[in-house]
Design a protein around this motif. Structure first.
Motif, PDB file in Angstrom:
ATOM      1  N   GLU A 178       0.996  -1.209  -0.127  1.00  0.00           N
ATOM      2  CA  GLU A 178      -0.291  -0.247   0.198  1.00  0.00           C
ATOM      3  C   GLU A 178       0.957   1.222  -0.402  1.00  0.00           C
ATOM      4  OE1 GLU A 178      -3.798  -0.071  -0.256  1.00  0.00           O
ATOM      5  OE2 GLU A 178      -4.173  -1.325   0.094  1.00  0.00           O
ATOM      6  N   GLN A 179       1.811   1.414   0.667  1.00  0.00           N
ATOM      7  CA  GLN A 179       3.162   2.159   0.914  1.00  0.00           C
ATOM      8  C   GLN A 179       3.713   3.363  -0.132  1.00  0.00           C
ATOM      9  OE1 GLN A 179       5.132   3.298   4.293  1.00  0.00           O
ATOM     10  NE2 GLN A 179       5.230   5.063   4.445  1.00  0.00           N
ATOM     11  N   SER A 180       4.233   1.519  -0.924  1.00  0.00           N
ATOM     12  CA  SER A 180       4.504   2.035  -2.080  1.00  0.00           C
ATOM     13  C   SER A 180       3.906   2.373  -3.318  1.00  0.00           C
ATOM     14  CB  SER A 180       4.705   0.753  -2.690  1.00  0.00           C
ATOM     15  OG  SER A 180       5.998  -0.368  -1.787  1.00  0.00           O
ATOM     16  N   CYS A 181       1.878   2.237  -2.859  1.00  0.00           N
ATOM     17  CA  CYS A 181       2.128   2.416  -4.232  1.00  0.00           C
ATOM     18  C   CYS A 181       1.257   4.642  -4.140  1.00  0.00           C
ATOM     19  CB  CYS A 181      -0.094   1.966  -4.392  1.00  0.00           C
ATOM     20  SG  CYS A 181      -0.058   0.362  -4.625  1.00  0.00           S
ATOM     21  N   ALA A 196       2.517   9.383  -5.460  1.00  0.00           N
ATOM     22  CA  ALA A 196       2.814  10.996  -4.873  1.00  0.00           C
ATOM     23  C   ALA A 196       4.079  11.102  -6.744  1.00  0.00           C
ATOM     24  CB  ALA A 196       4.358  10.729  -4.344  1.00  0.00           C
ATOM     25  N   GLY A 197       4.457  10.012  -6.877  1.00  0.00           N
ATOM     26  CA  GLY A 197       5.159  10.965  -8.356  1.00  0.00           C
ATOM     27  C   GLY A 197       5.472  11.315  -9.565  1.00  0.00           C
ATOM     28  N   TRP A 198       3.752  10.282  -9.981  1.00  0.00           N
ATOM     29  CA  TRP A 198       3.195  10.181 -10.970  1.00  0.00           C
ATOM     30  C   TRP A 198       2.847  11.391 -11.205  1.00  0.00           C
ATOM     31  CZ3 TRP A 198       4.521   9.024 -16.008  1.00  0.00           C
ATOM     32  CH2 TRP A 198       5.660   7.867 -16.179  1.00  0.00           C
ATOM     33  N   PHE A 199       2.013  12.139  -9.940  1.00  0.00           N
ATOM     34  CA  PHE A 199       0.529  13.156 -10.148  1.00  0.00           C
ATOM     35  C   PHE A 199       1.530  13.763 -10.924  1.00  0.00           C
ATOM     36  CE2 PHE A 199      -0.067  17.153  -7.231  1.00  0.00           C
ATOM     37  CZ  PHE A 199      -1.468  16.829  -7.384  1.00  0.00           C
ATOM     38  N   LEU A 200       2.871  14.500 -10.802  1.00  0.00           N
ATOM     39  CA  LEU A 200       3.393  15.568 -10.946  1.00  0.00           C
ATOM     40  C   LEU A 200       3.781  15.279 -12.563  1.00  0.00           C
ATOM     41  CD1 LEU A 200       4.715  16.150  -7.995  1.00  0.00           C
ATOM     42  CD2 LEU A 200       6.262  17.857  -9.028  1.00  0.00           C
ATOM     43  N   LYS A 201       3.991  13.661 -13.030  1.00  0.00           N
ATOM     44  CA  LYS A 201       4.342  13.664 -14.225  1.00  0.00           C
ATOM     45  C   LYS A 201       3.182  12.939 -15.267  1.00  0.00           C
ATOM     46  CE  LYS A 201       8.203  11.154 -15.775  1.00  0.00           C
ATOM     47  NZ  LYS A 201       9.381  10.510 -15.820  1.00  0.00           N
ATOM     48  N   VAL A 222       7.098   2.747  -9.162  1.00  0.00           N
ATOM     49  CA  VAL A 222       7.246   4.222  -9.282  1.00  0.00           C
ATOM     50  C   VAL A 222       7.479   4.253 -10.756  1.00  0.00           C
ATOM     51  CG1 VAL A 222       9.557   4.951  -8.566  1.00  0.00           C
ATOM     52  CG2 VAL A 222       7.016   6.785  -9.232  1.00  0.00           C
ATOM     53  N   HIS A 223       8.571   3.398 -11.291  1.00  0.00           N
ATOM     54  CA  HIS A 223       9.690   3.724 -12.517  1.00  0.00           C
ATOM     55  C   HIS A 223       9.189   2.818 -13.905  1.00  0.00           C
ATOM     56  CE1 HIS A 223      13.561   4.959  -9.825  1.00  0.00           C
ATOM     57  NE2 HIS A 223      13.188   3.684  -9.379  1.00  0.00           N
ATOM     58  N   ALA A 224       7.668   3.263 -13.506  1.00  0.00           N
ATOM     59  CA  ALA A 224       7.193   2.981 -15.175  1.00  0.00           C
ATOM     60  C   ALA A 224       7.741   3.234 -16.140  1.00  0.00           C
ATOM     61  CB  ALA A 224       6.268   3.180 -15.065  1.00  0.00           C
ATOM     62  N   PRO A 225       7.882   2.600 -16.975  1.00  0.00           N
ATOM     63  CA  PRO A 225       8.561   3.732 -18.247  1.00  0.00           C
ATOM     64  C   PRO A 225       7.690   4.829 -19.420  1.00  0.00           C
ATOM     65  CG  PRO A 225       8.095   0.810 -19.760  1.00  0.00           C
ATOM     66  CD  PRO A 225       7.289   1.710 -17.571  1.00  0.00           C
ATOM     67  N   ASP A 226       6.306   4.769 -19.098  1.00  0.00           N
ATOM     68  CA  ASP A 226       5.751   6.126 -19.738  1.00  0.00           C
ATOM     69  C   ASP A 226       3.752   5.849 -18.682  1.00  0.00           C
ATOM     70  OD1 ASP A 226       3.309   4.105 -20.912  1.00  0.00           O
ATOM     71  OD2 ASP A 226       5.311   3.326 -21.500  1.00  0.00           O
ATOM     72  N   ASP A 227       3.515   6.850 -19.105  1.00  0.00           N
ATOM     73  CA  ASP A 227       2.698   7.287 -18.401  1.00  0.00           C
ATOM     74  C   ASP A 227       1.132   5.861 -18.259  1.00  0.00           C
ATOM     75  OD1 ASP A 227       1.598   8.361 -20.683  1.00  0.00           O
ATOM     76  OD2 ASP A 227       0.641  10.010 -20.315  1.00  0.00           O
ATOM     77  N   GLN A 240      13.429   4.131 -15.952  1.00  0.00           N
ATOM     78  CA  GLN A 240      13.669   5.281 -14.533  1.00  0.00           C
ATOM     79  C   GLN A 240      12.548   6.435 -14.058  1.00  0.00           C
ATOM     80  OE1 GLN A 240      16.193   5.098 -12.734  1.00  0.00           O
ATOM     81  NE2 GLN A 240      15.354   7.043 -11.510  1.00  0.00           N
ATOM     82  N   PHE A 241      12.228   6.340 -13.271  1.00  0.00           N
ATOM     83  CA  PHE A 241      11.251   7.607 -12.591  1.00  0.00           C
ATOM     84  C   PHE A 241      12.336   8.915 -12.597  1.00  0.00           C
ATOM     85  CE2 PHE A 241       9.548  10.374  -9.916  1.00  0.00           C
ATOM     86  CZ  PHE A 241       8.293  10.970 -10.546  1.00  0.00           C
ATOM     87  N   ASP A 242      12.375   9.858 -13.228  1.00  0.00           N
ATOM     88  CA  ASP A 242      12.763  11.370 -12.817  1.00  0.00           C
ATOM     89  C   ASP A 242      11.748  11.992 -12.624  1.00  0.00           C
ATOM     90  OD1 ASP A 242      15.624  10.235 -12.967  1.00  0.00           O
ATOM     91  OD2 ASP A 242      15.031  10.306 -15.434  1.00  0.00           O
TER      92      ASP A 242
END
Ligand SMILES: [Fe+2]
Ligand SMILES: [Fe+2]
Length: 411
Positions: free
Chosen positions: A33-36, A41-46, A99-104, A207-209
């Motif tokens: 759950e916490q990993s999600c 949080a990361g992809w919220f910006l992306k 979080v390191h998914a290659p695209d949205d 790679q998530f940046d």
């Protein structure tokens, strides 16, 4: 899906789940759950579509609530503490990778994939639990299962709407994740383990940046929103539009919280801290949503953001970002809140009043969270909150006054 909680329970002949396995399973669920949460949080910006950002904001909070429920029970169970010290590397790897998914599109598909596994394991757990011995876990898992199913459904709808039915682009990513979970024996660790290494399946672009600036699609431009004072003398409709544009811009505060949530993933802090930062984040997402709802009611499409306050904070440590937002910006903006509610009330604009009233209440909480957690993090620190604020002011002087627009820290 290859979990097997039934075989474990049958082998032991207890017809229910013993304490040490209950603890291990709850730790694993809480970790997932916490990993999600971190990935969201990361992809919220992306993710470029702001409506998607809002949906994911609601989902992040749902994960945080479930994490909190699991954590509450873990604190009661014998030997239930020290989750992170007990997570097996195979499962830890899945949590890190999400979080390191290659695209949205792959990110959305990967999150759905993870939720599918969670539903499956929560169901299996419910099937093998003893109605009396495991009664507390049963009540929690019943709530969690329904909640995850709802989230999964809304994510699948979103995926269909945005990307159609094709999963060609995401198969690579979900196959890799599936390989990882087979290596780990499922979320529970009780499934058959494949023993095959899946590193070769990892997509090259995984790679998530952090994006800079925060990503929005072509409907939104980065521009100035005008000062607070400049809106006060406008007629009601124009003033409402101006003020609800500022609400829509609370994406900047949500983004700031998203980075705090992301960086807090492995932070040693009480359970309530994680709940509060998720709550705070979700409130800011909702405040941005207030802006969108009211603007559309007034016949205006949201079209502008100004991320300068977010951008200014990004070189600061987590502690300073938290202080900057809660005890800097939110304290600074607070006196405007009650004035705004009274104004809309006097003008008979009930919808605007509703949103302004809820915002005022939420913001009072945010300042309280800030004070509480700053005190906590500074407990064994030689500095006071004022010292940290001074460090922030110095940082802003050195780094921000020369920034685009020359915006200054507002205290
Ligand atoms: Fe807000
Ligand atoms: Fe706030």
């Amino acid at each position: 899906m290859n979990e097997n909680l039934r075989a474990y329970v049958d082998r032991r002949g207890q017809k229910g789940m013993d304490i040490s396995k209950s603890v291990e399973l709850f730790r694993r669920y809480a970790y997932v759950e916490q990993s999600c949460i971190r990935a969201l949080a990361g992809w919220f910006l992306k993710l470029p579509n702001w409506e998607t950002k809002i949906i994911l904001g609601y989902q992040l909070y749902a994960h945080a609530e479930r994490l909190n429920e699991l954590g509450t029970r873990l604190e009661e169970l014998r030997g239930g503490r020290h989750r992170d010290a007990n997570i097996e590397p195979g499962l830890a790897r899945i949590g890190k990778e999400l979080v390191h998914a290659p695209d949205d599109h792959s990110f959305i598909a990967g999150l759905s994939w993870m939720l599918g596994h969670l539903v499956h394991v929560y169901k299996e757990h419910l099937e093998v639990a003893d109605a009396s011995a495991n009664a507390l876990e049963i009540r929690i898992l019943l709530r969690l299962q329904v909640d995850v199913e709802n989230e999964l459904h809304s994510l699948q709808e979103l995926e269909k709407q945005q990307y159609g039915n094709s999963q060609v682009n995401t198969v690579h990513w979900t196959q890799y994740l599936e390989g990882l979970i087979e290596e780990a024996g499922g979320i529970s660790g009780l499934g058959l383990r494949s023993g095959k290494s899946v590193s070769a399946l990892r997509p090259e672009k995984a790679q998530f940046d952090w994006p800079s600036p925060m990503v929005f699609d072509g409907r939104i431009v980065h521009a100035d929103l005008g000062s607070y004072q400049s809106k006060l003398d406008l007629p009601l409709r124009d003033r409402s539009i101006g003020e609800f544009k500022v609400y829509f811009n609370e994406f900047y505060a949500a983004a700031l919280l998203a980075t705090i949530i992301y960086d807090s993933w492995k932070l040693d802090a009480p359970r309530q801290y994680f709940m509060d930062i998720a709550h705070h984040f979700w409130d800011e997402v909702r405040h941005a949503e207030f802006g969108a709802i009211r603007l559309r009611e007034l016949g205006v499409e949201p079209s502008v953001v100004n991320m300068v306050l977010f951008d200014n904070s990004q070189g600061l440590p987590l502690l300073h970002r938290l202080c900057y937002l809660t005890l800097g910006l939110e304290v600074y903006f607070m006196p405007r809140k009650s004035v705004r509610v009274r104004y809309y009330e006097q003008e008979g604009d009930a919808r605007s009043q509703l949103f302004a009233d809820v915002d005022w209440s939420d913001e009072s909480n945010h300042v309280r969270y800030g004070k509480q957690w700053m005190d906590y993090f500074l407990k064994d620190d030689a500095r006071t909150i004022e010292d940290v604020q001074e460090e922030i002011a110095k940082y802003m002087e050195n780094n921000v006054n020369n920034a685009v627009g020359g915006q200054k820290v507002p205290w």
